[in-house]
Design an enzyme around this catalytic site. Sequence first.
Site, mmCIF file in Angstrom:
data_model
loop_
_atom_site.group_PDB
_atom_site.id
_atom_site.type_symbol
_atom_site.label_atom_id
_atom_site.label_comp_id
_atom_site.label_asym_id
_atom_site.label_seq_id
_atom_site.Cartn_x
_atom_site.Cartn_y
_atom_site.Cartn_z
ATOM 1 N N LYS A 102 11.470 -8.870 4.432
ATOM 2 C CA LYS A 102 9.836 -9.064 4.542
ATOM 3 C C LYS A 102 9.463 -9.476 5.838
ATOM 4 O O LYS A 102 10.328 -10.169 6.412
ATOM 5 C CB LYS A 102 9.375 -9.988 3.336
ATOM 6 C CG LYS A 102 7.897 -9.564 2.831
ATOM 7 C CD LYS A 102 7.873 -8.284 2.095
ATOM 8 C CE LYS A 102 6.570 -7.911 1.674
ATOM 9 N NZ LYS A 102 6.651 -6.929 0.403
ATOM 10 N N GLY A 215 -8.166 -3.808 -13.249
ATOM 11 C CA GLY A 215 -7.786 -3.376 -11.919
ATOM 12 C C GLY A 215 -8.174 -2.036 -12.170
ATOM 13 O O GLY A 215 -7.847 -1.194 -12.935
ATOM 14 N N GLY A 217 -7.792 0.112 -8.909
ATOM 15 C CA GLY A 217 -7.158 0.606 -7.471
ATOM 16 C C GLY A 217 -6.107 1.483 -7.732
ATOM 17 O O GLY A 217 -5.763 2.044 -8.510
ATOM 18 N N ASN A 218 -5.029 1.236 -6.608
ATOM 19 C CA ASN A 218 -3.918 2.193 -6.415
ATOM 20 C C ASN A 218 -2.940 2.160 -7.552
ATOM 21 O O ASN A 218 -3.046 3.341 -8.439
ATOM 22 C CB ASN A 218 -3.329 1.985 -4.952
ATOM 23 C CG ASN A 218 -2.227 2.836 -4.900
ATOM 24 O OD1 ASN A 218 -1.157 2.727 -5.479
ATOM 25 N ND2 ASN A 218 -2.242 3.858 -4.338
ATOM 26 N N ALA A 219 -2.535 0.961 -7.873
ATOM 27 C CA ALA A 219 -1.466 0.909 -8.978
ATOM 28 C C ALA A 219 -2.095 1.323 -10.306
ATOM 29 O O ALA A 219 -1.470 1.956 -10.974
ATOM 30 C CB ALA A 219 -0.971 -0.353 -8.855
HETATM 31 P P1 NAD Z 1 -5.977 -2.167 -4.667
HETATM 32 O O1 NAD Z 1 -6.448 -3.035 -3.828
HETATM 33 O O2 NAD Z 1 -5.831 -0.624 -4.615
HETATM 34 O O3 NAD Z 1 -6.730 -2.580 -6.236
HETATM 35 C C1 NAD Z 1 -6.777 -3.741 -6.585
HETATM 36 C C2 NAD Z 1 -7.825 -3.643 -7.704
HETATM 37 O O4 NAD Z 1 -8.017 -4.873 -8.368
HETATM 38 C C3 NAD Z 1 -9.357 -3.044 -7.311
HETATM 39 O O5 NAD Z 1 -9.566 -1.997 -8.303
HETATM 40 C C4 NAD Z 1 -10.144 -4.303 -7.404
HETATM 41 O O6 NAD Z 1 -11.560 -4.027 -7.727
HETATM 42 C C5 NAD Z 1 -9.526 -4.841 -8.616
HETATM 43 N N1 NAD Z 1 -9.926 -6.262 -8.887
HETATM 44 C C6 NAD Z 1 -9.980 -7.383 -7.688
HETATM 45 N N2 NAD Z 1 -10.412 -8.635 -8.117
HETATM 46 C C7 NAD Z 1 -10.289 -8.206 -9.494
HETATM 47 C C8 NAD Z 1 -10.664 -9.126 -10.772
HETATM 48 N N3 NAD Z 1 -11.295 -10.375 -10.488
HETATM 49 N N4 NAD Z 1 -10.835 -8.618 -12.011
HETATM 50 C C9 NAD Z 1 -10.273 -7.248 -12.159
HETATM 51 N N5 NAD Z 1 -10.168 -6.572 -11.061
HETATM 52 C C10 NAD Z 1 -10.077 -6.955 -9.874
HETATM 53 O O7 NAD Z 1 -4.389 -2.868 -4.972
HETATM 54 P P2 NAD Z 1 -3.093 -2.327 -5.673
HETATM 55 O O8 NAD Z 1 -2.559 -1.709 -4.453
HETATM 56 O O9 NAD Z 1 -3.370 -1.309 -6.738
HETATM 57 O O10 NAD Z 1 -2.475 -3.586 -5.854
HETATM 58 C C11 NAD Z 1 -2.586 -4.114 -6.843
HETATM 59 C C12 NAD Z 1 -1.489 -4.688 -7.735
HETATM 60 O O11 NAD Z 1 -0.314 -4.092 -7.592
HETATM 61 C C13 NAD Z 1 -1.236 -5.859 -6.707
HETATM 62 O O12 NAD Z 1 -0.612 -7.162 -7.380
HETATM 63 C C14 NAD Z 1 -0.078 -5.562 -5.709
HETATM 64 O O13 NAD Z 1 1.042 -6.535 -5.394
HETATM 65 C C15 NAD Z 1 0.586 -4.720 -6.904
HETATM 66 N N6 NAD Z 1 1.475 -3.776 -6.448
HETATM 67 C C16 NAD Z 1 0.983 -2.691 -5.574
HETATM 68 C C17 NAD Z 1 1.864 -1.611 -4.976
HETATM 69 C C18 NAD Z 1 1.122 -0.527 -4.461
HETATM 70 O O14 NAD Z 1 1.982 0.382 -3.906
HETATM 71 N N7 NAD Z 1 0.005 -0.161 -4.375
HETATM 72 C C19 NAD Z 1 3.440 -1.607 -5.426
HETATM 73 C C20 NAD Z 1 3.945 -2.976 -6.020
HETATM 74 C C21 NAD Z 1 2.943 -3.720 -6.512
#
Ligand code: NAD
Length: 413
Positions: A102, A215, A217-219
């Site tokens: 990392k 949430g 977002g992406n995941a």
């Molecule tokens: P993202 O920024 O695309 O989405 C995050 C979402 O969480 C958004 O919709 C945001 O509005 C929401 N959010 C923020 N605060 C909030 C709250 N208090 N209550 C409810 N929702 C809330 O992020 P992501 O990439 O989807 O990542 C989300 C999680 O998945 C993180 O823990 C990240 O470490 C993990 N993750 C993501 C990936 C990836 O490839 N995207 C890979 C491994 C792990």
Amino acid sequence: MNAYDNALRQLEKAAKLIKLDKEVVARLSAPEKVAMASLPVKMDDGSLQIFQGYRVQYNSARGPYKGGIRFHPQVDLDEVKALAFWMAIKCAVVDIPMGGGKGGVVVNPKSLSQSELEKLARTWIRSFRDIVGPEKDIPAPDVYTTGREMTQIMDTFSKLNGNKYSPGVITGKPISMGGSLARNVATGLGTAYTVREAAKTLKIKLKGAKVVLQGFGNASTFAGEYLEKMGAIVVGVSDSKGSILIPKGAKVSKILEHKAKTGSVIGFAGSKKVSTEDLLTAKCDILIPGALENQITAAIAKKLNCKIIGEAANGPTLPEADPVIEKKKILVVPDILANSGGVCISYLEWVQNNMGYYWSFDEVASKMEKNITQGFKDAYALSKKHKVDMRKATMVLAVERVMEAFNQKGIWP
Ligand code: NAD
């Protein structure tokens, strides 16, 4: 307890369970190499700023180091060490031939212009290029780094190596720069595959199964969309503005349209606004915590009303909630397995870069599906063998795989 102490505590628990050799524990309790660098950047106003940069190479027993680069003001060495440890574990869980690493820079990226960010990314690789490379250590994006910085890092590395085109030095690149199809959906798609396996295990039909997403977002959205394709119905979602329940269910695409128009999921037709606790404890078959860490406390765990939890987010469940969840016989797909689709497809991007031939979306997705579903099956078998929950079993799976590599190689000299 900081993130690194916490990671080591989980390692100790797994070690105890399988009576792991003390020497293996010792080798896994410290990173192989820690590199630090001062990164000087000439700012747009002509001033000089020095940023602190890190690369932790935690473990390479199973292959070259793999793990993202984070740009964040709160980056510190212990955090980078913890994240590098978890990368070694995740790669082993899905059985890809890579170790864990990392990187990070202590910076508030929002305060930098695009050209300042570019200089920072290029300076990062200039400083670490001796230890990074397609056969040594392959970084990727993490918090506040994107495909743009990945391209700049690849370009700098290639130029400094006598213009040797080296797309395999980094993953998470845009498609036009040697990125992989399916990388954008990888994490959510991987979560959906593991949840499907969990449903099969519990003999729950996905057709008509109710899903709640924390949430949006992406995941979480891709996990929701792919579960929808498998027949499930989304009945609750949330974002940073609040949570909603949708008793009749709704298509993720429709909720996305509403969010694009209004800036939030709140107010979606046919929904009612609820508290975070009400969302997490709503009656459903599948709960996907896909936003933040530390969401499911012991108190919330007592009220959970689901059959499967697929942890798309990192660390959404507090350690004290685990025994409560186990007692309720809820099957948890832990984060190190449920969200490992991303690193799996990062590995497949590197493979495509190295052979100079690119697969279709379906080819990439089916290769990831094979690894991640096998990871689920192997962890589930260990959970039955050792009579432990899936979180401990998945950790045991990873540690056993790293130990196997240690045993094969021995210690030299
Ligand atoms: P993202 O920024 O695309 O989405 C995050 C979402 O969480 C958004 O919709 C945001 O509005 C929401 N959010 C923020 N605060 C909030 C709250 N208090 N209550 C409810 N929702 C809330 O992020 P992501 O990439 O989807 O990542 C989300 C999680 O998945 C993180 O823990 C990240 O470490 C993990 N993750 C993501 C990936 C990836 O490839 N995207 C890979 C491994 C792990």
